[in-house]
Design a protein around this motif. Structure first.
Motif, PDB file in Angstrom:
ATOM      1  N   SER A  62       0.805  -1.225   0.000  1.00  0.00           N
ATOM      2  CA  SER A  62       0.000   0.000   0.000  1.00  0.00           C
ATOM      3  C   SER A  62       0.833   1.267   0.000  1.00  0.00           C
ATOM      4  O   SER A  62       0.376   2.309  -0.477  1.00  0.00           O
ATOM      5  CB  SER A  62      -0.951  -0.010   1.205  1.00  0.00           C
ATOM      6  N   VAL A  63       2.060   1.214   0.523  1.00  0.00           N
ATOM      7  CA  VAL A  63       2.864   2.446   0.634  1.00  0.00           C
ATOM      8  C   VAL A  63       4.045   2.463  -0.324  1.00  0.00           C
ATOM      9  O   VAL A  63       4.763   3.466  -0.382  1.00  0.00           O
ATOM     10  CB  VAL A  63       3.373   2.652   2.077  1.00  0.00           C
ATOM     11  N   ARG A  64       4.251   1.386  -1.070  1.00  0.00           N
ATOM     12  CA  ARG A  64       5.468   1.287  -1.893  1.00  0.00           C
ATOM     13  C   ARG A  64       5.632   2.484  -2.832  1.00  0.00           C
ATOM     14  O   ARG A  64       6.704   3.090  -2.915  1.00  0.00           O
ATOM     15  CB  ARG A  64       5.447  -0.014  -2.687  1.00  0.00           C
ATOM     16  N   GLY A  65       4.594   2.852  -3.545  1.00  0.00           N
ATOM     17  CA  GLY A  65       4.698   3.944  -4.504  1.00  0.00           C
ATOM     18  C   GLY A  65       4.978   5.274  -3.838  1.00  0.00           C
ATOM     19  O   GLY A  65       5.848   6.040  -4.292  1.00  0.00           O
ATOM     20  N   ALA A  66       4.269   5.564  -2.752  1.00  0.00           N
ATOM     21  CA  ALA A  66       4.447   6.847  -2.066  1.00  0.00           C
ATOM     22  C   ALA A  66       5.839   6.962  -1.459  1.00  0.00           C
ATOM     23  O   ALA A  66       6.474   8.023  -1.521  1.00  0.00           O
ATOM     24  CB  ALA A  66       3.380   7.013  -0.984  1.00  0.00           C
ATOM     25  N   VAL A  67       6.347   5.877  -0.888  1.00  0.00           N
ATOM     26  CA  VAL A  67       7.674   5.910  -0.266  1.00  0.00           C
ATOM     27  C   VAL A  67       8.763   6.017  -1.329  1.00  0.00           C
ATOM     28  O   VAL A  67       9.758   6.738  -1.148  1.00  0.00           O
ATOM     29  CB  VAL A  67       7.886   4.671   0.621  1.00  0.00           C
ATOM     30  N   ALA A  68       8.579   5.323  -2.457  1.00  0.00           N
ATOM     31  CA  ALA A  68       9.580   5.369  -3.518  1.00  0.00           C
ATOM     32  C   ALA A  68       9.759   6.787  -4.070  1.00  0.00           C
ATOM     33  O   ALA A  68      10.831   7.133  -4.582  1.00  0.00           O
ATOM     34  CB  ALA A  68       9.183   4.416  -4.642  1.00  0.00           C
ATOM     35  N   ALA A  69       8.721   7.599  -3.966  1.00  0.00           N
ATOM     36  CA  ALA A  69       8.797   8.964  -4.492  1.00  0.00           C
ATOM     37  C   ALA A  69       9.503   9.936  -3.549  1.00  0.00           C
ATOM     38  O   ALA A  69       9.787  11.078  -3.935  1.00  0.00           O
ATOM     39  CB  ALA A  69       7.382   9.473  -4.788  1.00  0.00           C
ATOM     40  N   LEU A  70       9.804   9.495  -2.336  1.00  0.00           N
ATOM     41  CA  LEU A  70      10.439  10.377  -1.355  1.00  0.00           C
ATOM     42  C   LEU A  70      11.950  10.456  -1.575  1.00  0.00           C
ATOM     43  O   LEU A  70      12.578   9.500  -2.024  1.00  0.00           O
ATOM     44  CB  LEU A  70      10.164   9.868   0.070  1.00  0.00           C
ATOM     45  N   ARG A  71      12.530  11.582  -1.199  1.00  0.00           N
ATOM     46  CA  ARG A  71      13.985  11.743  -1.207  1.00  0.00           C
ATOM     47  C   ARG A  71      14.454  11.736   0.251  1.00  0.00           C
ATOM     48  O   ARG A  71      14.291  12.717   0.972  1.00  0.00           O
ATOM     49  CB  ARG A  71      14.386  13.050  -1.899  1.00  0.00           C
ATOM     50  N   ASN A 138      27.828  20.164  10.918  1.00  0.00           N
ATOM     51  CA  ASN A 138      26.926  21.235  11.341  1.00  0.00           C
ATOM     52  C   ASN A 138      25.546  20.650  11.665  1.00  0.00           C
ATOM     53  O   ASN A 138      24.597  20.810  10.897  1.00  0.00           O
ATOM     54  CB  ASN A 138      26.807  22.291  10.244  1.00  0.00           C
ATOM     55  N   PRO A 139      25.425  19.961  12.803  1.00  0.00           N
ATOM     56  CA  PRO A 139      24.149  19.322  13.146  1.00  0.00           C
ATOM     57  C   PRO A 139      22.992  20.304  13.217  1.00  0.00           C
ATOM     58  O   PRO A 139      21.888  19.992  12.748  1.00  0.00           O
ATOM     59  CB  PRO A 139      24.429  18.687  14.516  1.00  0.00           C
ATOM     60  N   GLU A 140      23.211  21.466  13.791  1.00  0.00           N
ATOM     61  CA  GLU A 140      22.109  22.410  13.962  1.00  0.00           C
ATOM     62  C   GLU A 140      21.474  22.776  12.621  1.00  0.00           C
ATOM     63  O   GLU A 140      20.253  22.881  12.500  1.00  0.00           O
ATOM     64  CB  GLU A 140      22.612  23.670  14.663  1.00  0.00           C
ATOM     65  N   ARG A 141      22.287  22.929  11.620  1.00  0.00           N
ATOM     66  CA  ARG A 141      21.785  23.310  10.303  1.00  0.00           C
ATOM     67  C   ARG A 141      21.061  22.162   9.611  1.00  0.00           C
ATOM     68  O   ARG A 141      20.024  22.364   8.967  1.00  0.00           O
ATOM     69  CB  ARG A 141      22.942  23.790   9.425  1.00  0.00           C
ATOM     70  N   HIS A 142      21.560  20.945   9.726  1.00  0.00           N
ATOM     71  CA  HIS A 142      21.051  19.838   8.926  1.00  0.00           C
ATOM     72  C   HIS A 142      20.029  18.964   9.648  1.00  0.00           C
ATOM     73  O   HIS A 142      19.389  18.117   9.011  1.00  0.00           O
ATOM     74  CB  HIS A 142      22.221  18.988   8.416  1.00  0.00           C
ATOM     75  N   LEU A 143      19.858  19.149  10.956  1.00  0.00           N
ATOM     76  CA  LEU A 143      18.800  18.402  11.640  1.00  0.00           C
ATOM     77  C   LEU A 143      17.429  18.782  11.106  1.00  0.00           C
ATOM     78  O   LEU A 143      16.497  17.968  11.137  1.00  0.00           O
ATOM     79  CB  LEU A 143      18.864  18.644  13.147  1.00  0.00           C
ATOM     80  N   GLY A 144      17.306  19.995  10.601  1.00  0.00           N
ATOM     81  CA  GLY A 144      16.044  20.408   9.992  1.00  0.00           C
ATOM     82  C   GLY A 144      15.708  19.552   8.786  1.00  0.00           C
ATOM     83  O   GLY A 144      14.537  19.179   8.575  1.00  0.00           O
ATOM     84  N   GLN A 145      16.718  19.208   7.990  1.00  0.00           N
ATOM     85  CA  GLN A 145      16.480  18.342   6.835  1.00  0.00           C
ATOM     86  C   GLN A 145      16.114  16.933   7.286  1.00  0.00           C
ATOM     87  O   GLN A 145      15.226  16.299   6.711  1.00  0.00           O
ATOM     88  CB  GLN A 145      17.704  18.294   5.925  1.00  0.00           C
ATOM     89  N   VAL A 146      16.800  16.432   8.317  1.00  0.00           N
ATOM     90  CA  VAL A 146      16.457  15.108   8.846  1.00  0.00           C
ATOM     91  C   VAL A 146      14.995  15.097   9.290  1.00  0.00           C
ATOM     92  O   VAL A 146      14.229  14.184   8.946  1.00  0.00           O
ATOM     93  CB  VAL A 146      17.372  14.731  10.028  1.00  0.00           C
ATOM     94  N   ALA A 147      14.586  16.125  10.036  1.00  0.00           N
ATOM     95  CA  ALA A 147      13.206  16.193  10.526  1.00  0.00           C
ATOM     96  C   ALA A 147      12.214  16.285   9.372  1.00  0.00           C
ATOM     97  O   ALA A 147      11.140  15.671   9.422  1.00  0.00           O
ATOM     98  CB  ALA A 147      13.055  17.392  11.459  1.00  0.00           C
ATOM     99  N   ALA A 148      12.568  17.023   8.331  1.00  0.00           N
ATOM    100  CA  ALA A 148      11.667  17.145   7.173  1.00  0.00           C
ATOM    101  C   ALA A 148      11.504  15.799   6.469  1.00  0.00           C
ATOM    102  O   ALA A 148      10.391  15.435   6.037  1.00  0.00           O
ATOM    103  CB  ALA A 148      12.211  18.186   6.204  1.00  0.00           C
ATOM    104  N   GLU A 149      12.588  15.036   6.354  1.00  0.00           N
ATOM    105  CA  GLU A 149      12.501  13.714   5.721  1.00  0.00           C
ATOM    106  C   GLU A 149      11.675  12.761   6.588  1.00  0.00           C
ATOM    107  O   GLU A 149      10.883  11.966   6.061  1.00  0.00           O
ATOM    108  CB  GLU A 149      13.905  13.160   5.487  1.00  0.00           C
ATOM    109  N   VAL A 150      11.868  12.832   7.899  1.00  0.00           N
ATOM    110  CA  VAL A 150      11.088  11.984   8.807  1.00  0.00           C
ATOM    111  C   VAL A 150       9.601  12.314   8.674  1.00  0.00           C
ATOM    112  O   VAL A 150       8.750  11.413   8.603  1.00  0.00           O
ATOM    113  CB  VAL A 150      11.557  12.174  10.263  1.00  0.00           C
ATOM    114  N   GLN A 151       9.289  13.597   8.631  1.00  0.00           N
ATOM    115  CA  GLN A 151       7.880  14.000   8.518  1.00  0.00           C
ATOM    116  C   GLN A 151       7.269  13.556   7.193  1.00  0.00           C
ATOM    117  O   GLN A 151       6.116  13.100   7.156  1.00  0.00           O
ATOM    118  CB  GLN A 151       7.750  15.512   8.664  1.00  0.00           C
ATOM    119  N   ALA A 152       8.033  13.650   6.112  1.00  0.00           N
ATOM    120  CA  ALA A 152       7.524  13.208   4.809  1.00  0.00           C
ATOM    121  C   ALA A 152       7.240  11.710   4.817  1.00  0.00           C
ATOM    122  O   ALA A 152       6.209  11.253   4.284  1.00  0.00           O
ATOM    123  CB  ALA A 152       8.534  13.560   3.713  1.00  0.00           C
ATOM    124  N   TYR A 153       8.130  10.942   5.420  1.00  0.00           N
ATOM    125  CA  TYR A 153       7.920   9.495   5.500  1.00  0.00           C
ATOM    126  C   TYR A 153       6.708   9.185   6.377  1.00  0.00           C
ATOM    127  O   TYR A 153       5.912   8.282   6.058  1.00  0.00           O
ATOM    128  CB  TYR A 153       9.171   8.813   6.040  1.00  0.00           C
TER     129      TYR A 153
END
Length: 344
Positions: A62-71, A138-153
């Motif tokens: 059920s989620v294969r297509g949606a997850v495959a589209a994520l970066r 630079n964790p402070e700068r890039h943790l935002g990207q990690v959080a954005a990817e987690v939220q998208a997933y």
């Protein structure tokens, strides 16, 4: 968070068992919590294990297509080590009503020193993947990207089925509460997981390549049921107190209700909405959860639940601030009998 089987602080010692030694105060500090983030991170490991993929095949499809589209440029390499998950991705929950948004905020605000220390453990002696170097520098700068990817997933893979996961976890906690009431702490802890045993005021983790003995000193134990953890036992022995993450009872049936038709054979008898609701309630769910899953109004679901409860097809119980509804044995028999009649 360590897995298969690794515990923080005990690396490379070949012996038989890990013991958590209880004192009277620790027994009063055994508690349960629910973690959307633990489910999310554990679900990302499903594809790498054939047994897990088979268990969760309806969800995978059920989620294969949606997850495959994520970066997921940072999240995937962070989870590439099969024996270690950085702790900042799986903050310990502290209550049953833990919200995903709160856990995501904790990920985003992890101290820089903690991020670097945990990245140093990633992959053992292997160098850090190049894609993770910016996060290390630079964790402070890039943790935002990690959080954005987690939220998208989360939105693509976990949020659509969260009501089923939380329903199974609620059923597990309710069952364990009954075990505690009827048989005390021995019954509560005695069959949580095949790799756990409780005897003589000690909880033993039966991992043949590890040995340690830890006094809990009043910290107690946090128990976190996690559907996607199956069949593993995950252990965090942090100074704040150990966390044991295990799969709840009934994990093999978690997708049964979601895979069935919304118009079962009893629809002619009960009506389509009540029949679909009865199918959905193989797990304990709140009125709001059912309404969201079936696309009905809360008021309409409440009315249908009242009728089904008066008919003995659904039972209710309170869990914290909400009331959970679940199909009774009579309701299950009704669905099964109607299905068998249709097949004939």
């Amino acid at each position: 968070m360590d897995e298969f089987p690794l515990v923080k602080g005990f690396i490379g010692i070949v012996v038989r068992v890990i013991e958590l030694l209880f004192e009277p105060g620790d027994l009063a500090r055994i508690r349960f919590a629910r973690s959307p983030m633990h489910e999310l991170m554990s679900s990302m490991r499903v594809a790498g294990h054939a047994d897990r993929a088979r268990m969760h095949q309806p969800w995978v499809r059920s989620v294969r297509g949606a997850v495959a589209a994520l970066r997921l440029e940072l999240l995937q390499p962070l989870l590439a080590d099969p024996r270690y998950v950085p702790e900042f991705l799986m903050p310990s929950p502290d209550r049953m009503d833990t919200r995903f948004a709160d856990e995501l905020a904790r990920v985003r605000t992890t101290p820089e020193d903690s991020v670097r220390a945990q990245l140093d453990l990633l992959g053992g002696a292997a160098p850090l993947p190049e894609t993770l170097l910016p996060l290390y520098e630079n964790p402070e700068r890039h943790l935002g990207q990690v959080a954005a990817e987690v939220q998208a997933y989360w939105r693509a893979a976990i949020e659509p089925i969260w009501s089923r996961l939380s329903g199974l976890i609620d059923a597990e906690v309710g069952y364990r509460a009954d075990q505690l009431t009827s048989g005390g702490i021995v019954r509560l802890l005695g069959n949580l997981h095949p790799e756990l045993e409780y005897a003589e005021d000690a909880l033993r983790i039966l991992w043949p390549t590890w040995r340690s003995q830890n006094r809990l000193d009043g910290a107690g134990v946090l128990l976190v049921p996690c559907v996607f953890a199956w069949p593993s036992l995950l252990v965090d022995t942090s100074p704040q107190g150990p966390t044991l993450i295990y799969s709840p009872r009934g994990v093999g049936q978690v997708w049964d209700g979601s895979a069935r038709s919304s118009a079962p054979p009893v629809a002619d008898l009960l009506g389509r909405s009540r029949a679909a609701l009865l199918v959905r309630l193989d797990l304990p769910l709140s009125t709001t959860q059912v309404a969201r899953d079936l696309g009905l109004s809360v008021a309409s679901v409440s009315e249908h639940l009242s009728v089904l409860r008066r008919s003995g097809l659904v039972a209710s119980r309170r869990s914290g601030r909400q009331v959970l509804y679940q199909r009774t044995a009579l309701g299950t028999d009704l669905l099964g009998a109607a299905l068998r009649t249709t097949i004939r």
